[in-house]
Enzyme design. Structure first.
Site, PDB file in Angstrom:
ATOM      1  N   LYS B 168       0.872  -1.193  -0.088  1.00 26.27           N
ATOM      2  CA  LYS B 168      -0.046   0.059  -0.051  1.00 26.27           C
ATOM      3  C   LYS B 168       0.875   1.209  -0.004  1.00 26.27           C
ATOM      4  O   LYS B 168       1.965   1.248   0.494  1.00 26.27           O
ATOM      5  CB  LYS B 168      -1.034  -0.085   1.335  1.00 26.27           C
ATOM      6  CG  LYS B 168      -1.944  -1.172   1.267  1.00 26.27           C
ATOM      7  CD  LYS B 168      -2.965  -1.204   0.153  1.00 26.27           C
ATOM      8  CE  LYS B 168      -4.071  -1.948   0.463  1.00 26.27           C
ATOM      9  NZ  LYS B 168      -4.955  -2.151  -0.627  1.00 26.27           N
ATOM     10  N   ASP B 197      -0.548   0.100  -4.286  1.00 26.57           N
ATOM     11  CA  ASP B 197      -1.754   0.550  -4.242  1.00 26.57           C
ATOM     12  C   ASP B 197      -2.091   1.642  -3.560  1.00 26.57           C
ATOM     13  O   ASP B 197      -1.925   1.719  -2.001  1.00 26.57           O
ATOM     14  CB  ASP B 197      -2.753  -0.909  -3.755  1.00 26.57           C
ATOM     15  CG  ASP B 197      -4.243  -0.579  -3.883  1.00 26.57           C
ATOM     16  OD1 ASP B 197      -4.632   0.340  -4.478  1.00 26.57           O
ATOM     17  OD2 ASP B 197      -4.929  -1.617  -3.636  1.00 26.57           O
ATOM     18  N   GLU B 223      -1.995   1.236  -8.437  1.00 28.96           N
ATOM     19  CA  GLU B 223      -3.057   1.084  -8.289  1.00 28.96           C
ATOM     20  C   GLU B 223      -4.058   1.986  -7.596  1.00 28.96           C
ATOM     21  O   GLU B 223      -3.668   2.777  -6.805  1.00 28.96           O
ATOM     22  CB  GLU B 223      -3.287  -0.364  -7.608  1.00 28.96           C
ATOM     23  CG  GLU B 223      -4.883  -0.870  -7.753  1.00 28.96           C
ATOM     24  CD  GLU B 223      -4.826  -2.248  -7.247  1.00 28.96           C
ATOM     25  OE1 GLU B 223      -3.728  -2.961  -7.498  1.00 28.96           O
ATOM     26  OE2 GLU B 223      -5.772  -2.593  -6.873  1.00 28.96           O
ATOM     27  N   GLU B 249     -11.369  -2.100  -9.210  1.00 27.70           N
ATOM     28  CA  GLU B 249     -12.064  -2.759  -8.042  1.00 27.70           C
ATOM     29  C   GLU B 249     -13.258  -2.093  -7.554  1.00 27.70           C
ATOM     30  O   GLU B 249     -14.145  -2.583  -7.071  1.00 27.70           O
ATOM     31  CB  GLU B 249     -10.964  -2.831  -6.890  1.00 27.70           C
ATOM     32  CG  GLU B 249     -11.014  -1.542  -5.956  1.00 27.70           C
ATOM     33  CD  GLU B 249      -9.899  -1.999  -4.811  1.00 27.70           C
ATOM     34  OE1 GLU B 249      -8.819  -2.144  -5.180  1.00 27.70           O
ATOM     35  OE2 GLU B 249     -10.388  -2.002  -3.666  1.00 27.70           O
ATOM     36  N   ASP B 272     -13.374  -7.281 -10.460  1.00 21.35           N
ATOM     37  CA  ASP B 272     -13.609  -8.280  -9.221  1.00 21.35           C
ATOM     38  C   ASP B 272     -15.070  -8.993  -9.397  1.00 21.35           C
ATOM     39  O   ASP B 272     -16.132  -8.259  -9.274  1.00 21.35           O
ATOM     40  CB  ASP B 272     -13.429  -7.351  -8.054  1.00 21.35           C
ATOM     41  CG  ASP B 272     -13.698  -8.363  -6.910  1.00 21.35           C
ATOM     42  OD1 ASP B 272     -14.488  -9.411  -6.726  1.00 21.35           O
ATOM     43  OD2 ASP B 272     -13.520  -7.810  -5.823  1.00 21.35           O
ATOM     44  N   HIS B 299      -9.000  -8.728  -8.754  1.00 21.87           N
ATOM     45  CA  HIS B 299      -9.076  -8.222  -7.275  1.00 21.87           C
ATOM     46  C   HIS B 299      -9.895  -9.227  -6.394  1.00 21.87           C
ATOM     47  O   HIS B 299     -11.269  -9.326  -7.029  1.00 21.87           O
ATOM     48  CB  HIS B 299      -9.885  -6.751  -7.406  1.00 21.87           C
ATOM     49  CG  HIS B 299      -9.928  -6.215  -5.942  1.00 21.87           C
ATOM     50  ND1 HIS B 299     -11.165  -6.364  -5.329  1.00 21.87           N
ATOM     51  CD2 HIS B 299      -9.255  -5.314  -5.001  1.00 21.87           C
ATOM     52  CE1 HIS B 299     -10.978  -5.731  -3.844  1.00 21.87           C
ATOM     53  NE2 HIS B 299      -9.780  -5.372  -3.928  1.00 21.87           N
TER      54      HIS B 299
END
Lengths: 363, 363
Positions: B168, B197, B223, B249, B272, B299
């Site tokens: 992250k 992300d 991301e 996502e 997803d 995802h």
């Protein structure tokens, strides 16, 4: 100042008469989900949203009970915009619009009602106060009506004082749509504002053809000729069809309206506060429209939208919706020479007759 | 052949360890909503979806029970695409994506599972069968971890056989993101696939700056640098930031992916199936991506996505998600030299240990 309680109720309301359009088939019921927010002074704000045929109602109610009410409880009810953002992000993973916007709307409308009551001001004044009346139109949901029934309905609308009417189009044969629209035009006269609503029935090519075929009728607008998801297609219909386009009842976020307004050549953005997340985003959409040199109109819940259209300087026609909530209201909205007048009661001034709703309550 | 029953269950699953990212704050639970569809031969398909912190779960379950299950009951379970469209239009007024897509996903996945079981074929073969294994990556949810904890987690991932890792970013100070990414790069070596992300943390300008600052780290992708609703902003980040972008996502319809793929210069579309409406739209998104010369990644719910990424010719990395469902599965997905192998069991092959889930059931 704190929100002390959030109570939710759900009613399944039979329509006075079964309705139909090109997408939703036969509609016999609507769902009504109400929210009552009480503050520390014992003042109460009322909000509500609705569904077609009651589909999704219990999910909306559940989302409010489980997830949104706890997010606003004990918060300051005056922080409306902050609470709106809090709800948006709290439910973002399953939200970003869609059904979550219906649930947020009921809470947001209740908060604005409470704010109006605290200020002892009607919403149209609290929100900016451009005027106190707006031209209404009758939204006929009449696709399956015979031509005779369609024209008879127009007579009823005229008797009730309407000075603008919307009819449904999107029958299997385009020629029938055109003939029905022409018959309405003949009946109503050359300068009577007439709109037509296709409820997403057509593909883009069909919609362009339909718009061209309907052009001689002189419609104020053609509504939702195709699905809202096709931004480029909607643009093509607006540019090549030759009829002003209205759209937006199926959009559920300000971001979706930004797309509509900036990228589709729409003429009449049509946000519905009950399905967009409430009054907070409705006003933002109206401002977006104005910045793009466009009016704003409305869809559904006319008792709320009369305030909103009166509050902004680009307010256009108010849809008088056919879902028949009037019989459950202490003071239904009335027409005055074709105008709907925003009430001067504090807040939105919508007072439900709870006793009469009670028999339609869903446990 | 008819659908005889649709049963829904809802579980509130504590995470093995509390997780955090830049948007969802601290995550302590996930919601799991399962659907079991039984046909006239007594065969059963299982589908599921999930939520963050259980928010929206009961609404999703209610929507399935009240509105979607009745729409598919007594229908032919083999008509998967037709039933998908039926659900989409049945709930369209409160749908068009959003929460409704979560509910549709659980049913759609159950129908595909049933189809696989009837055909005695694993989903990756039923859906086209390009290969039977795909490179996995470990999706760390570690924004709040200390640098030491972040690096220790990387060790764990390496021990478990991962050959790609996502971390992250989106801390309050960009320099910290860069330092943490550099430390990961140093630890993992120059050619180890590393992703980052941001969970929508940044504005567009900030995101461009962050992408440029992270460029020397050599990320496979960055991301969700900003909110998905800003199509033009996402394009600018991709074009000016210099790092390939992954996103998707938070998109809940094929139409939203069409926008992402055609208009944002995204490099890794990331549908997803659990939040997009199921396998039916996931495959359509993969095909859209391929037509645009793009891979597709995933995802969440890796036990389903391993089949989908194996079924299509543009399947890229599989995210191994950190929501800890493994302990409730008869046969958790395992890694083999960094590859996740799609099982040869019929359908998706996910068998829940219902007894173990039972203690987490929500009434």
């Amino acid at each position: 100042m704190k929100i002390e309680s959030v109570s939710v109720d759900h009613f399944r309301i039979p329509l006075p008469v079964a309705l139909s359009d090109s997408t939703h088939g036969t509609m016999t019921h609507s769902g009504l989900i109400t929210v009552r927010i009480r503050d520390g002074d014992g003042m109460e704000g009322v909000g509500y949203t609705y569904t077609v045929n009651d589909i999704g109602s219990r999910a909306i109610r559940t989302l409010i009970e489980d997830d949104l009410a706890p997010a606003v409880l004990n918060e300051d009810p005056r922080d409306i915009d902050r609470l709106w953002e809090k709800m948006w992000w709290h439910a973002h993973f399953c939200g970003r619009g869609g059904l979550v916007s219906f649930a947020m709307a009921a809470i947001d409308i209740a908060l604005w009602d409470l704010a109006g009551k605290r200020a002892e001001a009607p919403l149209w004044r609290l929100l900016g106060g451009h005027r106190n009346a707006v031209q209404a139109y009758a939204g006929g949901i009449d696709l399956a009506f015979s031509l005779d029934a369609l024209l008879a309905q127009a007579d009823e609308f005229l008797e009730r004082g309407f000075t603008a009417i919307k009819m449904k189009v999107g029958r299997a044969i385009l020629g029938e749509d055109v003939a029905r629209a022409e018959a309405m035009r003949d009946k109503l006269g050359d300068h009577f504002p007439l709109m037509a609503d296709a409820n997403m029935r057509w593909g883009v090519h069909e919609a362009v053809a339909a718009a061209r075929a309907l052009t001689p009728v002189g419609l104020v607008w053609l509504e939702e000729p195709t699905i809202p998801d096709d931004w480029a297609g909607n643009r093509r219909i607006a540019e090549q069809g030759g009829v002003p386009i209205a759209a937006g009842e199926n959009l559920h976020s300000v971001y979706e309206f930004e797309q509509l307004i900036m990228h589709t050549a729409v003429s009449y953005p049509e946000p519905d506060a009950a399905t967009l997340g409430g009054i907070t985003p409705w006003i933002k959409v109206a401002h977006l429209a104005q910045a793009r040199n466009l009016p704003v109109t409305s869809h559904g819940i006319h008792d709320i939208h009369v305030h909103l259209l009166c509050a902004v300087s680009n307010g256009s026609y108010l849809e008088f919706h056919g879902f028949g909530l009037e019989r459950f209201l202490e003071v239904p909205l009335v027409l005055d020479n074709g105008l709907a007048r925003a009430p001067d009661r504090p807040g939105h001034g919508v007072a439900f007759i709870w006793d009469r709703l009670a028999e339609h309550r869903v446990a």
